[in-house]
Write an enzyme that holds these catalytic residues in place. Structure first.
Site, mmCIF file in Angstrom:
data_model
loop_
_atom_site.group_PDB
_atom_site.id
_atom_site.type_symbol
_atom_site.label_atom_id
_atom_site.label_comp_id
_atom_site.label_asym_id
_atom_site.label_seq_id
_atom_site.Cartn_x
_atom_site.Cartn_y
_atom_site.Cartn_z
ATOM 1 C CB CYS A 1 -4.656 -1.798 4.291
ATOM 2 S SG CYS A 1 -3.701 -1.790 5.830
ATOM 3 C CE LYS B 1 -7.475 1.312 3.350
ATOM 4 N NZ LYS B 1 -6.316 1.978 3.955
ATOM 5 C CD GLU C 1 -2.781 1.082 2.552
ATOM 6 O OE1 GLU C 1 -2.388 0.494 3.576
ATOM 7 O OE2 GLU C 1 -3.887 1.647 2.475
HETATM 8 O O1 LIG Z 1 -6.629 -2.112 10.155
HETATM 9 C C1 LIG Z 1 -5.575 -1.712 10.623
HETATM 10 O O2 LIG Z 1 -5.245 -1.904 11.772
HETATM 11 C C2 LIG Z 1 -4.591 -0.974 9.778
HETATM 12 C C3 LIG Z 1 -5.223 -0.463 8.534
HETATM 13 C C4 LIG Z 1 -4.352 0.408 7.765
HETATM 14 O O3 LIG Z 1 -3.252 0.735 8.152
HETATM 15 C C5 LIG Z 1 -4.807 0.872 6.487
HETATM 16 O O4 LIG Z 1 -5.926 0.606 6.101
HETATM 17 O O5 LIG Z 1 -3.999 1.516 5.800
#
Ligand SMILES: O=C(O)CCC(=O)C(=O)O
Length: 275
Positions: free
Chosen positions: A153, A112, A43
Site C-alpha cells: 500500500c 510494510k 491488505e
Molecule cells: O497512501 C495512501 O493514500 C493510502 C495508504 C494506505 O491506506 C495504507 O498504507 O494502508
C-alpha cells in the site's frame, strides 16, 4: 514461460477473522480452477482496517490465517500472495505479507516499510504507527516466470523502493493495498501507472471491497498497470476477482524500445540501500 495469469481477489472483509479466511480460501480455489498461477489478496484481508484492532486480530507466524493460506496454496497448486496479516512478534505488531509457492512453502515475507500516518484536512486521518512497527527489508521473490517485487500500500508512494526492486530484477511488483475515499480517487491509479511507467514493470494492486458500515472505507478498484503505463484491468468497489494475463515478452519489448533503465545516469546519481 513468458506468460502467466494473476488473480486479483478483492474480498469483503468483516469483523469475523475465520469468515474472512474461509472467503479467501474459497476464492483461491475458484481462481485456481480458472487457471490462475498467482492469487493475490488485499491488505488486511482477515482484519478490519482499524489500528485499534490489529493486535487483537494478529497472530504469530504460523497462525490461523498463515496456515490456511499455505494450505490453500498447496491444495490448489497455486502461488498465494497472502495480502497482509497483522503479525505478532516480540510484543510488536507488523503489517506483513507472506508469499507461498505451489507447495505451500513460504518463499517471501514483507513487513510494510512505510507506515501510513496521514491527516488530510476534511478527509482521511490514519495513524498506523500508533500500533504498528515498520519493516526494514526490500522484498523480492522468484517464480518460474520472473522475479517479483512485493510491497504494501503506502509503500507505493516511495519511488526509490520500486526502483530498487526493478534494479534487482523485478519485472512485476505486487502491492496488497487499501487506499481510502480521500486518497484513492486522487492517487491510486496514478501511483500504479507511475511506478509501472518509471520502472517498466507490471504493477498489481489488490484492495478489499468497500464496506460503508466499516470505520475505514476502502477505495477498492484493484488494478493492473502495464510497463507502458496504461491500465490493463481495474475493478469497481464491490467484491469479486479478475484474472489478468501477464506477458513478460512485453516487458522486454518496452525496455528495448524505450531503454529507460539503461539510460539511468549512474555516473551522476545512484540509489543506494543504506543497509
Ligand atoms: O497512501 C495512501 O493514500 C493510502 C495508504 C494506505 O491506506 C495504507 O498504507 O494502508
Amino acid at each position: 514461460m513468458n506468460k502467466f495469469k494473476v488473480a486479483l481477489l478483492q474480498t469483503d472483509v468483516c469483523d469475523d477473522k475465520e469468515k474472512n479466511i474461509e472467503n479467501a480460501v474459497r476464492l483461491i480455489e475458484r481462481v485456481s480452477k480458472e487457471g490462475a498461477d498467482i492469487a493475490v489478496l488485499p491488505e488486511m484481508f482477515c482484519c478490519p482496517y482499524n489500528s485499534s484492532l490489529f493486535r487483537a486480530y494478529g497472530e504469530n507466524e504460523g497462525g490461523a490465517a498463515y496456515t490456511a493460506m499455505s494450505k490453500a496454496a498447496k491444495d490448489c497448486g497455486i502461488y498465494v500472495v497472502a495480502g497482509t496479516i497483522p503479525e505478532l512478534k516480540d510484543n510488536k505488531v507488523y503489517n506483513t505479507s507472506y508469499v507461498f509457492n505451489r507447495n505451500g512453502i513460504q518463499i517471501a515475507k514483507h513487513r510494510k516499510m512505510h507506515l501510513f500516518d496521514i491527516d488530510i484536512e476534511g478527509g482521511q486521518y490514519f495513524k498506523e504507527s500508533d500500533t504498528l512497527t515498520s519493516g526494514g527489508d526490500v522484498t523480492l521473490f522468484d517464480t518460474e516466470f520472473c522475479r517479483i517485487g512485493l510491497a504494501i500500500c503506502y509503500d507505493i508512494r516511495f519511488p526509490e523502493l520500486s526502483r530498487l526492486m526493478a534494479a534487482e530484477g523485478a519485472e512485476v511488483i505486487i502491492y496488497p493495498g487499501a487506499f481510502n475515499m480521500t486518497t484513492g480517487p486522487a492517487h491510486w491509479e496514478l501511483s500504479f501507472r507511475a511506478r509501472a511507467l518509471d520502472n517498466q514493470v507490471y504493477t498489481i494492486g489488490v484492495a478489499p471491497a468497500r464496506d460503508l458500515e466499516a470505520m475505514y472505507h476502502s477505495y477498492g478498484n484493484s488494478i493492473v498497470a502495464s510497463p507502458w503505463g496504461n491500465v490493463l484491468s481495474r475493478m469497481d468497489e464491490k467484491e469479486g476477482y479478475i484474472i489478468q494475463e501477464i506477458d513478460l515478452d512485453y516487458v522486454k519489448k518496452i525496455r528495448n524500445e524505450l531503454p529507460l533503465l539503461k539510460h539511468i545516469r549512474k555516473d551522476i546519481y545512484k540509489l543506494l540501500k543504506s543497509k
